[in-house]
Design an enzyme around this catalytic site. Structure first.
Site, PDB file in Angstrom:
ATOM      1  N   ASP A 194      64.209   4.366 -13.662  1.00  0.00           N
ATOM      2  CA  ASP A 194      65.790   4.013 -13.741  1.00  0.00           C
ATOM      3  C   ASP A 194      66.564   4.388 -12.431  1.00  0.00           C
ATOM      4  OD1 ASP A 194      68.376   4.316 -15.827  1.00  0.00           O
ATOM      5  OD2 ASP A 194      68.455   5.724 -14.334  1.00  0.00           O
ATOM      6  N   ARG A 228      55.322  18.660 -11.737  1.00  0.00           N
ATOM      7  CA  ARG A 228      56.480  18.193 -12.558  1.00  0.00           C
ATOM      8  C   ARG A 228      56.554  17.005 -13.310  1.00  0.00           C
ATOM      9  NH1 ARG A 228      61.416  21.783 -10.590  1.00  0.00           N
ATOM     10  NH2 ARG A 228      60.766  23.744 -11.071  1.00  0.00           N
ATOM     11  N   TYR A 274      72.632   4.805  -6.318  1.00  0.00           N
ATOM     12  CA  TYR A 274      71.623   5.995  -5.802  1.00  0.00           C
ATOM     13  C   TYR A 274      71.006   5.628  -4.329  1.00  0.00           C
ATOM     14  CZ  TYR A 274      71.335   7.010 -10.841  1.00  0.00           C
ATOM     15  OH  TYR A 274      71.637   7.308 -12.213  1.00  0.00           O
ATOM     16  N   ASN A 295      55.982  16.207 -17.355  1.00  0.00           N
ATOM     17  CA  ASN A 295      57.111  15.425 -17.870  1.00  0.00           C
ATOM     18  C   ASN A 295      56.383  14.458 -18.571  1.00  0.00           C
ATOM     19  OD1 ASN A 295      58.658  17.562 -17.042  1.00  0.00           O
ATOM     20  ND2 ASN A 295      59.774  16.212 -15.797  1.00  0.00           N
ATOM     21  N   HIS A 352      77.894   0.975 -15.013  1.00  0.00           N
ATOM     22  CA  HIS A 352      77.352   2.550 -14.905  1.00  0.00           C
ATOM     23  C   HIS A 352      78.542   3.505 -15.527  1.00  0.00           C
ATOM     24  CE1 HIS A 352      75.009   5.021 -11.763  1.00  0.00           C
ATOM     25  NE2 HIS A 352      75.501   5.794 -12.762  1.00  0.00           N
ATOM     26  N   LYS A 354      71.930  -0.427 -12.166  1.00  0.00           N
ATOM     27  CA  LYS A 354      73.382  -0.143 -12.676  1.00  0.00           C
ATOM     28  C   LYS A 354      74.332  -0.768 -11.574  1.00  0.00           C
ATOM     29  CE  LYS A 354      71.723   4.334 -14.637  1.00  0.00           C
ATOM     30  NZ  LYS A 354      70.880   4.747 -13.711  1.00  0.00           N
ATOM     31  N   ILE A 358      64.802   9.746 -19.592  1.00  0.00           N
ATOM     32  CA  ILE A 358      64.432   9.298 -18.237  1.00  0.00           C
ATOM     33  C   ILE A 358      64.518  10.469 -17.518  1.00  0.00           C
ATOM     34  CG2 ILE A 358      64.906   6.975 -18.082  1.00  0.00           C
ATOM     35  CD1 ILE A 358      67.631   7.632 -17.111  1.00  0.00           C
ATOM     36  N   LYS A 417      64.141  13.200 -14.484  1.00  0.00           N
ATOM     37  CA  LYS A 417      63.587  13.190 -12.830  1.00  0.00           C
ATOM     38  C   LYS A 417      63.028  14.171 -12.236  1.00  0.00           C
ATOM     39  CE  LYS A 417      65.670  14.163  -8.600  1.00  0.00           C
ATOM     40  NZ  LYS A 417      66.506  14.953  -8.091  1.00  0.00           N
ATOM     41  N   SER A 418      62.351  14.095 -11.429  1.00  0.00           N
ATOM     42  CA  SER A 418      61.552  15.087 -10.536  1.00  0.00           C
ATOM     43  C   SER A 418      61.038  14.582  -9.348  1.00  0.00           C
ATOM     44  CB  SER A 418      60.446  15.846 -11.502  1.00  0.00           C
ATOM     45  OG  SER A 418      59.910  16.845 -10.485  1.00  0.00           O
ATOM     46  N   VAL A 419      60.794  15.233  -8.131  1.00  0.00           N
ATOM     47  CA  VAL A 419      60.255  14.800  -6.962  1.00  0.00           C
ATOM     48  C   VAL A 419      59.194  15.676  -6.855  1.00  0.00           C
ATOM     49  CG1 VAL A 419      62.194  13.954  -5.556  1.00  0.00           C
ATOM     50  CG2 VAL A 419      61.595  16.403  -5.327  1.00  0.00           C
TER      51      VAL A 419
HETATM   52  P1  NAD Z   1      67.238  15.948 -15.456  1.00  0.00           P
HETATM   53  O1  NAD Z   1      67.766  16.577 -16.624  1.00  0.00           O
HETATM   54  O2  NAD Z   1      66.039  14.894 -15.609  1.00  0.00           O
HETATM   55  O3  NAD Z   1      66.828  17.184 -14.507  1.00  0.00           O
HETATM   56  C1  NAD Z   1      66.263  17.016 -13.255  1.00  0.00           C
HETATM   57  C2  NAD Z   1      65.836  18.360 -12.584  1.00  0.00           C
HETATM   58  O4  NAD Z   1      65.404  19.236 -13.354  1.00  0.00           O
HETATM   59  C3  NAD Z   1      64.968  18.094 -11.376  1.00  0.00           C
HETATM   60  O5  NAD Z   1      65.863  17.920 -10.096  1.00  0.00           O
HETATM   61  C4  NAD Z   1      64.309  19.542 -11.459  1.00  0.00           C
HETATM   62  O6  NAD Z   1      65.273  20.467 -10.621  1.00  0.00           O
HETATM   63  C5  NAD Z   1      64.314  19.919 -12.863  1.00  0.00           C
HETATM   64  N1  NAD Z   1      63.174  19.535 -13.234  1.00  0.00           N
HETATM   65  C6  NAD Z   1      62.498  18.539 -13.596  1.00  0.00           C
HETATM   66  N2  NAD Z   1      61.391  18.249 -14.367  1.00  0.00           N
HETATM   67  C7  NAD Z   1      61.130  19.744 -14.512  1.00  0.00           C
HETATM   68  C8  NAD Z   1      60.011  20.723 -15.055  1.00  0.00           C
HETATM   69  N3  NAD Z   1      58.960  20.062 -15.681  1.00  0.00           N
HETATM   70  N4  NAD Z   1      60.136  21.703 -15.162  1.00  0.00           N
HETATM   71  C9  NAD Z   1      61.419  22.685 -14.543  1.00  0.00           C
HETATM   72  N5  NAD Z   1      62.349  21.911 -14.107  1.00  0.00           N
HETATM   73  C10 NAD Z   1      62.262  20.570 -13.949  1.00  0.00           C
HETATM   74  O7  NAD Z   1      68.455  15.404 -14.429  1.00  0.00           O
HETATM   75  P2  NAD Z   1      69.160  13.947 -14.025  1.00  0.00           P
HETATM   76  O8  NAD Z   1      68.115  13.816 -12.610  1.00  0.00           O
HETATM   77  O9  NAD Z   1      70.518  14.349 -13.421  1.00  0.00           O
HETATM   78  O10 NAD Z   1      68.817  13.033 -14.949  1.00  0.00           O
HETATM   79  C11 NAD Z   1      67.856  12.144 -15.043  1.00  0.00           C
HETATM   80  C12 NAD Z   1      67.981  10.626 -14.703  1.00  0.00           C
HETATM   81  O11 NAD Z   1      68.938  10.267 -15.465  1.00  0.00           O
HETATM   82  C13 NAD Z   1      68.474  10.508 -13.143  1.00  0.00           C
HETATM   83  O12 NAD Z   1      67.472  10.580 -12.291  1.00  0.00           O
HETATM   84  C14 NAD Z   1      69.290   9.000 -13.448  1.00  0.00           C
HETATM   85  O13 NAD Z   1      68.057   8.241 -13.290  1.00  0.00           O
HETATM   86  C15 NAD Z   1      69.963   9.064 -14.650  1.00  0.00           C
HETATM   87  N6  NAD Z   1      71.165   9.592 -14.674  1.00  0.00           N
HETATM   88  C16 NAD Z   1      72.265   8.204 -15.022  1.00  0.00           C
HETATM   89  C17 NAD Z   1      73.435   8.978 -14.916  1.00  0.00           C
HETATM   90  C18 NAD Z   1      74.443   7.891 -15.241  1.00  0.00           C
HETATM   91  O14 NAD Z   1      75.670   8.129 -14.881  1.00  0.00           O
HETATM   92  N7  NAD Z   1      74.149   7.068 -16.016  1.00  0.00           N
HETATM   93  C19 NAD Z   1      73.939  10.171 -14.538  1.00  0.00           C
HETATM   94  C20 NAD Z   1      72.838  11.020 -13.987  1.00  0.00           C
HETATM   95  C21 NAD Z   1      71.719  10.920 -14.135  1.00  0.00           C
END
Ligand code: NAD
Length: 280
Positions: free
Chosen positions: A46, A241, A51, A245, A112, A76, A233, A235-237
């Site tokens: 996603d 993790r 982004y 996940n 979006h 998006k 969906i 996210k992590s870099v």
């Molecule tokens: P998320 O809830 O996926 O949290 C990501 C964060 O959680 C990471 O940066 C890290 O700090 C932590 N994390 C990840 N895995 C972990 C683990 N196993 N243990 C502990 N901490 C962990 O938040 P997000 O990135 O805001 O949302 C996910 C995806 O949703 C985004 O990357 C994007 O693709 C999408 N998104 C869409 C919108 C929209 O407006 N449509 C807005 C925000 C995000």
């Protein structure tokens, strides 16, 4: 390697229920993280024009050697990119995303934000319908739409959105909007499913359930999404993790766990309120 189960969208397209989000990554970070995710078994990615990492995402997709039909790519339209949308300007934004991704179609294209104060989502959606009919977006959907916006879209245009991607996590459970989606055949996709990794993952209720199953809090929260029927969906870099996940198919939450997680809803929104958000 286990595989994510699929959800069938209202037009028959199958989407993996667990995908990988790449918000807040540079092109280089997205290229690395998407490569790791694809190695771990994720097949759905996603991204979004805003982004600014469609290029890095596309590079990792191409380098993976995975057949295009096995991948599910979402991007998006950043609808604050223009003041006055026309059919042609939406098409141009879409073409630019495809070109950055290095793809000739996407699996899912999302509006979006609704930006209701601009009153342009019907125009945008009619352009999306044409893109879908051209075969260059296998499915079209929306993001951050509330039920009033969805209802208007359904009343005044032809194609019912396949997906509504919304902020959703145990302390912001969006029960009404999820029920509205279910009633109208619109699949709910959860953004910030882990509550952005903030306080939610330290909640003692989640910690206790994690201890009971020998799993991490993030795995408990993601399992909750899957069992509710959400598309999710995270996210992590961080490679460990990213793997953690995805490793959520070998256990199940029971009724007691689900009831305890269901009681965490506090309406705790982290992102903008879609009825008033207009970031231009
Ligand atoms: P998320 O809830 O996926 O949290 C990501 C964060 O959680 C990471 O940066 C890290 O700090 C932590 N994390 C990840 N895995 C972990 C683990 N196993 N243990 C502990 N901490 C962990 O938040 P997000 O990135 O805001 O949302 C996910 C995806 O949703 C985004 O990357 C994007 O693709 C999408 N998104 C869409 C919108 C929209 O407006 N449509 C807005 C925000 C995000």
């Amino acid at each position: 390697m286990s595989k994510a189960p699929f959800i069938t969208l209202n037009n028959g397209v199958h989407i993996p229920q667990l995908g990988f989000g790449v918000w807040q990554m540079t092109d280089a970070e997205a290229a690395d993280a998407v490569a790791t995710a694809l190695r771990e078994g994720y097949r759905s990615i996603d991204t979004a024009a805003i982004y600014r990492n469609e290029k890095g995402t596309g590079r990792a997709l191409a380098a993976s050697g995975i057949a295009r039909e096995e991948l599910f790519v979402t991007t998006k339209l950043w609808n604050s990119a223009s003041e006055t949308w026309t059919r042609d300007s939406v098409q141009r934004e879409f073409d630019a995303s495809l070109s950055r991704l290095g793809l000739n179609y996407v699996d899912l294209y999302l509006v979006h934000w609704p930006r209701p104060m601009r009153d342009d989502y019907l125009t945008i959606w009619r352009a999306f319908e044409e893109i879908h009919r051209s075969g260059r977006a296998k499915a079209i959907g929306v993001s951050n739409f509330q039920s009033a916006h969805l209802r208007r879209l359904m009343d005044e245009t032809e194609i019912v959105p396949a997906v509504n991607q919304i902020e959703l996590h145990p302390d912001f459970a969006q029960s009404e909007l999820r029920a509205f989606g279910a009633e109208h055949g619109i699949a709910t996709e959860a953004w910030s499913p882990l509550g952005q990794g903030k306080g939610l993952l330290h909640d003692p209720v989640i910690g206790k359930i994690a201890g009971k199953h020998g799993r991490t809090p993030a795995q408990i929260v993601l399992r909750w999404h899957l069992q509710l029927g959400n598309i999710v969906i995270p996210k992590s870099v961080t490679p460990s993790r990213i793997a953690e996940n995805f490793d959520i198919f070998g256990f199940e939450l029971d009724g007691e766990d689900l009831a305890a997680l269901g009681a965490l809803d506090k309406g705790n929104r982290l992102g903008p309120e879609p009825g008033t958000f207009d970031w231009s």
